[in-house]
Design an enzyme around this catalytic site. Structure first.
Site, PDB file in Angstrom:
ATOM      1  N   HIS A  83      13.550   6.173  31.765  1.00 50.11           N
ATOM      2  CA  HIS A  83      12.116   5.916  31.961  1.00 50.11           C
ATOM      3  C   HIS A  83      11.605   5.018  30.858  1.00 50.11           C
ATOM      4  CE1 HIS A  83       7.787   6.756  32.552  1.00 50.11           C
ATOM      5  NE2 HIS A  83       8.118   7.187  33.748  1.00 50.11           N
ATOM      6  N   GLY A  94       4.022  10.316  31.847  1.00 49.11           N
ATOM      7  CA  GLY A  94       2.726  10.988  31.804  1.00 49.11           C
ATOM      8  C   GLY A  94       2.841  12.491  31.949  1.00 49.11           C
ATOM      9  N   VAL A  95       3.769  12.947  32.787  1.00 48.03           N
ATOM     10  CA  VAL A  95       3.915  14.398  32.973  1.00 48.03           C
ATOM     11  C   VAL A  95       4.310  15.086  31.663  1.00 48.03           C
ATOM     12  CG1 VAL A  95       4.392  14.395  35.432  1.00 48.03           C
ATOM     13  CG2 VAL A  95       6.264  14.095  33.834  1.00 48.03           C
ATOM     14  N   GLU A 144       2.622  18.007  29.522  1.00 52.10           N
ATOM     15  CA  GLU A 144       3.378  19.147  29.004  1.00 52.10           C
ATOM     16  C   GLU A 144       3.091  19.366  27.514  1.00 52.10           C
ATOM     17  OE1 GLU A 144       5.088  21.470  30.364  1.00 52.10           O
ATOM     18  OE2 GLU A 144       5.895  22.364  28.535  1.00 52.10           O
ATOM     19  N   ILE A 199       8.911   4.182  28.051  1.00 49.16           N
ATOM     20  CA  ILE A 199       7.521   4.656  28.102  1.00 49.16           C
ATOM     21  C   ILE A 199       7.563   6.158  28.313  1.00 49.16           C
ATOM     22  CG2 ILE A 199       5.360   4.626  29.408  1.00 49.16           C
ATOM     23  CD1 ILE A 199       5.996   1.738  30.194  1.00 49.16           C
TER      24      ILE A 199
END
Lengths: 147, 81
Positions: free
Chosen positions: A48, A57-58, A62, A54
């Site tokens: 990723h 976002g998840v 978290e 990067i």
């Protein structure tokens, strides 16, 4: 201030899924501030994305969620776990990349009954990179593992 | 608290927090199920939390008949205050 030893006593997550490196301040039942240092060695950067790391976002969500667990004072009953129930209005304003130090702040907005709701914000060098709301609840282990 | 005031608060909460449009939500509108406005189990937990915090009534584990509509939730609160 809580360093990694104290953090390990409070939260159950462990590498590579431990998203809080240091806790700066906790106001029990109200708010917390913490830090995550983002390293290129983190395994999600392999994919990723290849050649363009990067932070997903998840995983920012978290990190915010893990910091929230420092605010909730009471431990759940032995047969229950706190889980993330709802994510509202999260925005990923700017990308997070290796080398960034995330200044994460969470503030409890609701705590009635079985739910705990928080507003969360992630800053890098003073600039907002992500923000949104999280809701948690306690659920019985049986309802998770004995379907 | 007057019944209508209670129902107005419940409606405000459902619209503002659960994202329901005010013009599709009457006090007798069915909240859950196939012919409803489509709230789900997560929304029911939100409602339980709100009712506990706002009215001091615990609806945890209460029969689902009490969650049919704003009318039935308000009736339960009134009966158990």
């Amino acid at each position: 201030m809580m360093y990694i030893d104290d953090i390990n006593e409070k939260i159950k997550q462990r590498p590579p899924f431990q998203m809080i490196d240091r806790v700066i301040e906790v106001v029990p039942g109200e708010s917390a501030e913490g830090i995550k240092c983002v390293s290129v060695n983190e395994p999600h950067f392999i994919g990723h994305f290849p050649g363009a790391p990067i932070m997903p976002g998840v995983l920012l969500i978290e990190a915010c969620a893990q910091l929230c667990s420092f605010v909730v004072e009471q431990e759940p009953d032995a047969d229950k776990l706190y889980v993330l129930l709802k994510v509202d209005g999260f925005k990923f304003v700017k990308p997070v990349i290796p080398g960034d130090v995330l200044d994460i702040s969470v503030k409890k907005t609701r705590g009635g009954g079985a739910l705990f709701a928080f507003d969360a914000e992630v800053r890098v060098d003073g600039n907002v990179h992500a923000k949104g709301s999280l809701v948690f609840t306690a659920v019985s282990r049986d309802s998770i593992y004995k379907r | 608290m007057a019944d209508n005031e209670m129902k107005a608060k419940l409606k405000d909460f459902i619209c503002s927090t659960l994202g329901v449009e005010a013009d599709v939500l009457e006090y007798d509108t069915e909240l859950f199920g196939d012919s409803s406005i489509g709230l789900d189990s997560v929304d029911s937990l939100e409602i339980i939390s709100y009712v506990d915090g706002e009215f001091g009534v615990d609806m945890t584990g209460v029969d689902k008949e009490n969650f049919l509509s704003i009318d039935t939730i308000a009736a339960y609160i009134t009966a158990n205050k």
